[in-house]
Design an enzyme around this catalytic site. Sequence first.
Site, short mmCIF file in Angstrom:
data_model
loop_
_atom_site.label_atom_id
_atom_site.label_comp_id
_atom_site.label_asym_id
_atom_site.label_seq_id
_atom_site.Cartn_x
_atom_site.Cartn_y
_atom_site.Cartn_z
N PRO A 195 0.99 -1.11 0.07
CA PRO A 195 0.00 -0.01 -0.01
C PRO A 195 0.79 1.22 0.03
O PRO A 195 1.84 1.39 0.60
CB PRO A 195 -0.75 -0.11 1.22
N GLY A 241 3.07 2.32 -2.29
CA GLY A 241 3.80 2.18 -3.32
C GLY A 241 5.21 2.73 -2.89
O GLY A 241 5.34 2.83 -1.40
N CYS A 279 15.71 -0.77 0.63
CA CYS A 279 15.13 0.22 1.34
C CYS A 279 15.87 0.97 2.48
O CYS A 279 15.91 0.24 3.49
CB CYS A 279 13.72 0.00 1.94
N CYS A 317 13.92 2.05 5.54
CA CYS A 317 13.49 1.10 6.33
C CYS A 317 14.59 0.42 7.27
O CYS A 317 14.31 0.30 8.43
CB CYS A 317 12.98 -0.20 5.60
N ASP A 318 15.75 0.36 7.00
CA ASP A 318 16.59 -0.79 7.53
C ASP A 318 17.77 0.08 7.95
O ASP A 318 18.80 -0.56 8.70
CB ASP A 318 17.07 -1.70 6.52
#
Length: 492
Positions: free
Chosen positions: A88, A90, A186, A189-190
């Site tokens: 969701p 994108g 990503c 994110c990480d």
Amino acid sequence: MNRDMRVSIKTVLFLGIAAAIAWVGIRFLIKKPHHDRVNYGHYKLDAIYNKENIIPVIVVGSGPAGLSAALYGARSGFHTVVFEGAKPGGQLMGTSFVENWPGLPKKMGPDLIASLKGQAQEFGAVIVNETIKSIDTKQWPYVLTTENGKTLHALTVILATGATARQLDVPGKDEYFGWDKGISTCAICDAPFYKGKEVFVIGGGDSAAEEAMQLAPYASKITVLVRAKTMRASAVMQDRLKTYPNITVQYNSFITAYKGDGKRMTEVELMVDGKPSKAKLDGVFLAVGHDPNSELVKGVVSLDSAGFVLLKGRSQATSVPAIYAAGDVADHKYRQAGIASGDGIKAGLDAVEFLRMIGFNDAVAAKVEDNLFDAEGGPGRQALSPLKKMADFEKVAAESDLPILLDFYTESCPTCMQLLPTLEILAGEFADQMKFFKVDLMEVPEFQAKYKIVGVPTVLILKKGEDIGRIQKPMPLKDMRSFLEKTLKGGE
Ligand code: NDP
């Protein structure tokens, strides 16, 4: 000039003019001027009256293209349903600041998505946390199926499925892919999991520059590995990179293999200036471009050789009438959120035009009102209660006989935000079998050591304090549901 020469020039001129006239004539005959026009008379409204789950405008995908298309579909008064898909929001969910959205100097990617979504919903667009599995265009209304087995009847379809980050096709890519194994696509994110570590960012575009900057507050050393002699990132991004003391750019270099101990990647093999080399490091962040997510429509609409949806002229029309495409799935060149949004607006307008041309008006809409797709049904979503302290969790654990599901997330983790709606649906469905909580790992870091949480998102299921199930990546709703059912039955 003698007479013979004059004759031959005349002959050449005559033949040239004759060839040009013949060419124009042949092109005119072949071109069929009305070839691209839709024969609206072919789409008879009688075909919709006996159908269930009718959707006048169905949008597949929920990035800026899909949400903008939904805004236009819904604002024009047509029942518009967006199927969010497995990710969701994108790619913008993985972007920190978007500073090139015209008129909006700076906004976080996830915040931009949230406001696009809210705006579309305000005009009546319905957003469904499900994935479309197939599209059948043999009959109209087109028949679409969802991963959960629902059958839908779409009058128009807008494809806005975006693109996916590309991998490097080298040995070790499957073994070590994943934030917990060393290869990531990503940084936002990480990055927090690479505190004090050494990483490579692969690629020379704006994405690579952005990934490196996202890692800079965490990693001790970041090397941007560029295979060419120069970066193709914009000058402003390249200049910005230079202001970070822990970022260096290394040119003429590319990875040939990932190496590790089977569990984690620990080093890479490289070619540097044409010579083999090795480097020990903790993580690799890939920013080497994207592939279009067009698998769903392979064989349905025309694609180019790289898999991008082919569009007609300056419209968003695909090779199939009433199916439109917008955003990165149909754009191999610009790939900008603003352009995806503009494409979405065009696709929304194209769909609205189609509906008007076939005579789908308020009277027809009223006639099929009871047959429209209703996203409700089944127990509604239930928000996950936040646990702010370890003591709160211990209290809940002591008082509850039911298993406890903990969703570990961080505010900056887009994958976590994408997982949350799925967990909220399941929290509604499993309300009497399990207790659902969410934990911001940055707020309560004690959980990290206690339950060996090595990254987010992590979903942990505990029964009387014992770890009975764990998920470390988002899954489609159906898979997540069956995972919970199996875990509750005692066998994963
Ligand atoms: P790009 O296509 O611009 O760049 C991809 C990079 O990956 C290139 O440097 C390419 O090398 C390299 N590459 C490709 N394959 C390999 C490989 N096998 N091994 C090593 N390197 C490889 O993609 P981006 O995702 O960076 O950007 C796409 C679009 O999105 C652009 O228009 C960009 O401007 C935009 N964007 C804008 C941002 C912003 O404004 N904040 C942020 C991110 C993206 P080579 O150059 O040699 O081909």
